[in-house]
Design a protein around this motif. Structure first.
Motif, PDB file in Angstrom:
ATOM      1  N   GLY A 101       0.777  -1.237   0.000  1.00 46.95           N
ATOM      2  CA  GLY A 101       0.000   0.000   0.000  1.00 46.95           C
ATOM      3  C   GLY A 101       0.806   1.283   0.000  1.00 46.95           C
ATOM      4  O   GLY A 101       0.255   2.360   0.212  1.00 46.95           O
ATOM      5  N   TYR A 102       2.099   1.210  -0.244  1.00 42.46           N
ATOM      6  CA  TYR A 102       2.915   2.426  -0.281  1.00 42.46           C
ATOM      7  C   TYR A 102       2.750   3.130  -1.628  1.00 42.46           C
ATOM      8  O   TYR A 102       2.580   2.486  -2.667  1.00 42.46           O
ATOM      9  CB  TYR A 102       4.396   2.083  -0.063  1.00 42.46           C
ATOM     10  N   MET A 103       2.825   4.439  -1.612  1.00 42.16           N
ATOM     11  CA  MET A 103       2.777   5.245  -2.829  1.00 42.16           C
ATOM     12  C   MET A 103       4.159   5.225  -3.491  1.00 42.16           C
ATOM     13  O   MET A 103       5.163   4.914  -2.850  1.00 42.16           O
ATOM     14  CB  MET A 103       2.383   6.691  -2.495  1.00 42.16           C
ATOM     15  N   ALA A 104       4.204   5.618  -4.773  1.00 38.05           N
ATOM     16  CA  ALA A 104       5.456   5.585  -5.538  1.00 38.05           C
ATOM     17  C   ALA A 104       6.532   6.458  -4.892  1.00 38.05           C
ATOM     18  O   ALA A 104       7.697   6.071  -4.822  1.00 38.05           O
ATOM     19  CB  ALA A 104       5.204   6.022  -6.975  1.00 38.05           C
ATOM     20  N   SER A 105       6.157   7.636  -4.399  1.00 42.69           N
ATOM     21  CA  SER A 105       7.152   8.527  -3.786  1.00 42.69           C
ATOM     22  C   SER A 105       7.712   7.927  -2.489  1.00 42.69           C
ATOM     23  O   SER A 105       8.909   8.051  -2.205  1.00 42.69           O
ATOM     24  CB  SER A 105       6.549   9.903  -3.515  1.00 42.69           C
ATOM     25  N   GLU A 106       6.858   7.251  -1.710  1.00 39.27           N
ATOM     26  CA  GLU A 106       7.326   6.609  -0.478  1.00 39.27           C
ATOM     27  C   GLU A 106       8.263   5.442  -0.795  1.00 39.27           C
ATOM     28  O   GLU A 106       9.278   5.253  -0.108  1.00 39.27           O
ATOM     29  CB  GLU A 106       6.136   6.107   0.340  1.00 39.27           C
ATOM     30  N   ILE A 107       7.926   4.675  -1.829  1.00 48.17           N
ATOM     31  CA  ILE A 107       8.774   3.557  -2.234  1.00 48.17           C
ATOM     32  C   ILE A 107      10.132   4.079  -2.688  1.00 48.17           C
ATOM     33  O   ILE A 107      11.179   3.528  -2.338  1.00 48.17           O
ATOM     34  CB  ILE A 107       8.095   2.735  -3.353  1.00 48.17           C
ATOM     35  N   ALA A 108      10.117   5.152  -3.464  1.00 53.66           N
ATOM     36  CA  ALA A 108      11.365   5.741  -3.966  1.00 53.66           C
ATOM     37  C   ALA A 108      12.263   6.186  -2.809  1.00 53.66           C
ATOM     38  O   ALA A 108      13.475   5.972  -2.841  1.00 53.66           O
ATOM     39  CB  ALA A 108      11.054   6.913  -4.890  1.00 53.66           C
ATOM     40  N   LYS A 109      11.676   6.788  -1.795  1.00 55.23           N
ATOM     41  CA  LYS A 109      12.473   7.223  -0.639  1.00 55.23           C
ATOM     42  C   LYS A 109      13.058   6.031   0.113  1.00 55.23           C
ATOM     43  O   LYS A 109      14.214   6.043   0.512  1.00 55.23           O
ATOM     44  CB  LYS A 109      11.605   8.044   0.325  1.00 55.23           C
ATOM     45  N   THR A 112      15.771   4.462  -2.045  1.00 54.11           N
ATOM     46  CA  THR A 112      16.705   5.483  -2.548  1.00 54.11           C
ATOM     47  C   THR A 112      16.896   5.382  -4.065  1.00 54.11           C
ATOM     48  O   THR A 112      18.001   5.246  -4.584  1.00 54.11           O
ATOM     49  CB  THR A 112      18.084   5.421  -1.834  1.00 54.11           C
ATOM     50  N   VAL A 113      15.768   5.392  -4.762  1.00 45.17           N
ATOM     51  CA  VAL A 113      15.757   5.440  -6.224  1.00 45.17           C
ATOM     52  C   VAL A 113      14.831   6.575  -6.635  1.00 45.17           C
ATOM     53  O   VAL A 113      14.138   7.168  -5.802  1.00 45.17           O
ATOM     54  CB  VAL A 113      15.276   4.105  -6.841  1.00 45.17           C
ATOM     55  N   SER A 114      14.785   6.852  -7.921  1.00 47.66           N
ATOM     56  CA  SER A 114      13.925   7.939  -8.390  1.00 47.66           C
ATOM     57  C   SER A 114      12.460   7.484  -8.432  1.00 47.66           C
ATOM     58  O   SER A 114      12.157   6.299  -8.601  1.00 47.66           O
ATOM     59  CB  SER A 114      14.353   8.406  -9.778  1.00 47.66           C
ATOM     60  N   LYS A 115      11.583   8.454  -8.290  1.00 44.02           N
ATOM     61  CA  LYS A 115      10.153   8.171  -8.332  1.00 44.02           C
ATOM     62  C   LYS A 115       9.763   7.649  -9.712  1.00 44.02           C
ATOM     63  O   LYS A 115       8.926   6.758  -9.833  1.00 44.02           O
ATOM     64  CB  LYS A 115       9.374   9.444  -7.998  1.00 44.02           C
ATOM     65  N   ARG A 116      10.394   8.178 -10.734  1.00 42.60           N
ATOM     66  CA  ARG A 116      10.100   7.745 -12.106  1.00 42.60           C
ATOM     67  C   ARG A 116      10.447   6.271 -12.306  1.00 42.60           C
ATOM     68  O   ARG A 116       9.702   5.533 -12.955  1.00 42.60           O
ATOM     69  CB  ARG A 116      10.871   8.626 -13.100  1.00 42.60           C
ATOM     70  N   LEU A 117      11.550   5.815 -11.754  1.00 41.43           N
ATOM     71  CA  LEU A 117      11.918   4.405 -11.859  1.00 41.43           C
ATOM     72  C   LEU A 117      10.859   3.525 -11.208  1.00 41.43           C
ATOM     73  O   LEU A 117      10.463   2.496 -11.763  1.00 41.43           O
ATOM     74  CB  LEU A 117      13.283   4.137 -11.218  1.00 41.43           C
ATOM     75  N   VAL A 118      10.378   3.950 -10.064  1.00 38.25           N
ATOM     76  CA  VAL A 118       9.329   3.186  -9.366  1.00 38.25           C
ATOM     77  C   VAL A 118       8.075   3.130 -10.234  1.00 38.25           C
ATOM     78  O   VAL A 118       7.452   2.074 -10.387  1.00 38.25           O
ATOM     79  CB  VAL A 118       9.023   3.809  -7.981  1.00 38.25           C
ATOM     80  N   GLN A 119       7.702   4.254 -10.823  1.00 34.53           N
ATOM     81  CA  GLN A 119       6.515   4.279 -11.680  1.00 34.53           C
ATOM     82  C   GLN A 119       6.674   3.345 -12.880  1.00 34.53           C
ATOM     83  O   GLN A 119       5.735   2.631 -13.249  1.00 34.53           O
ATOM     84  CB  GLN A 119       6.249   5.708 -12.156  1.00 34.53           C
ATOM     85  N   ILE A 120       7.860   3.337 -13.475  1.00 35.22           N
ATOM     86  CA  ILE A 120       8.110   2.446 -14.617  1.00 35.22           C
ATOM     87  C   ILE A 120       7.996   0.989 -14.191  1.00 35.22           C
ATOM     88  O   ILE A 120       7.359   0.170 -14.874  1.00 35.22           O
ATOM     89  CB  ILE A 120       9.510   2.731 -15.221  1.00 35.22           C
ATOM     90  N   ARG A 121       8.598   0.649 -13.063  1.00 28.82           N
ATOM     91  CA  ARG A 121       8.555  -0.739 -12.580  1.00 28.82           C
ATOM     92  C   ARG A 121       7.133  -1.168 -12.221  1.00 28.82           C
ATOM     93  O   ARG A 121       6.752  -2.310 -12.450  1.00 28.82           O
ATOM     94  CB  ARG A 121       9.473  -0.942 -11.383  1.00 28.82           C
ATOM     95  N   LEU A 122       6.351  -0.259 -11.672  1.00 30.02           N
ATOM     96  CA  LEU A 122       4.968  -0.580 -11.342  1.00 30.02           C
ATOM     97  C   LEU A 122       4.133  -0.779 -12.615  1.00 30.02           C
ATOM     98  O   LEU A 122       3.258  -1.619 -12.653  1.00 30.02           O
ATOM     99  CB  LEU A 122       4.359   0.498 -10.445  1.00 30.02           C
ATOM    100  N   LYS A 123       4.449  -0.006 -13.624  1.00 25.98           N
ATOM    101  CA  LYS A 123       3.731  -0.124 -14.889  1.00 25.98           C
ATOM    102  C   LYS A 123       4.087  -1.447 -15.580  1.00 25.98           C
ATOM    103  O   LYS A 123       3.260  -2.035 -16.269  1.00 25.98           O
ATOM    104  CB  LYS A 123       4.067   1.036 -15.806  1.00 25.98           C
ATOM    105  N   GLU A 124       5.329  -1.923 -15.411  1.00 27.47           N
ATOM    106  CA  GLU A 124       5.748  -3.210 -15.968  1.00 27.47           C
ATOM    107  C   GLU A 124       4.865  -4.346 -15.445  1.00 27.47           C
ATOM    108  O   GLU A 124       4.579  -5.290 -16.153  1.00 27.47           O
ATOM    109  CB  GLU A 124       7.193  -3.537 -15.579  1.00 27.47           C
ATOM    110  N   GLY A 125       4.464  -4.235 -14.184  1.00 28.23           N
ATOM    111  CA  GLY A 125       3.677  -5.292 -13.554  1.00 28.23           C
ATOM    112  C   GLY A 125       2.247  -5.386 -14.059  1.00 28.23           C
ATOM    113  O   GLY A 125       1.599  -6.402 -13.919  1.00 28.23           O
TER     114      GLY A 125
END
Length: 128
Positions: A101-109, A112-125
């Motif tokens: 249930g974490y948001m992309a910005s929380e996952i990125a923090k 310690t990766v960029s928020k955009r990378l998290v969004q891309i990885r979530l979209k892959e799923g």
């Protein structure tokens, strides 16, 4: 006068981390081995494991080699390339944190990766 050393002298196997007579490892050694193998399963390198567990790198290598001989599932890695291993681990962590249930910005923090990378990885799923 009685020599102090002769009274307190113990057999060599009592000093060994592997008790030859009992065939049992001390709990401290078991905990250290489990910690090493868990960190190795999380794709940590030998030097990082040795530093965090505060043992020699040769101890880590021996522990992992012994676990391979015993077919421990924690020592099987899907890829040989470290970059691919880390990327695959990061993908799993992102998916797990998103499922929690974490948001992309929380996952990125947290990772310690960029928020955009998290969004891309979530979209892959997803299929979209």
């Amino acid at each position: 006068m009685v020599d102090q050393r002769s009274r307190t002298r113990r057999p060599f196997y009592e000093y060994s981390p592997f008790n030859k007579r009992g065939g049992k490892l001390p709990q401290e050694v078991i905990k250290t081995r489990n910690r090493i193998l868990d960190m190795y399963a999380e794709m940590a390198s030998y030097d990082v494991i040795a530093e965090k567990v505060d043992v020699a790198i040769s101890t880590v290598v021996d522990c992992i080699a012994r676990a391979r001989e015993n077919d421990d599932p924690r020592v099987t890695r899907p890829f040989k390339n470290k970059k691919i291993q880390r990327a695959e681990l990061r993908r799993r962590q992102i998916r797990q944190l998103a499922a929690d249930g974490y948001m992309a910005s929380e996952i990125a923090k947290r990772l310690t990766v960029s928020k955009r990378l998290v969004q891309i990885r979530l979209k892959e799923g997803t299929n979209g």
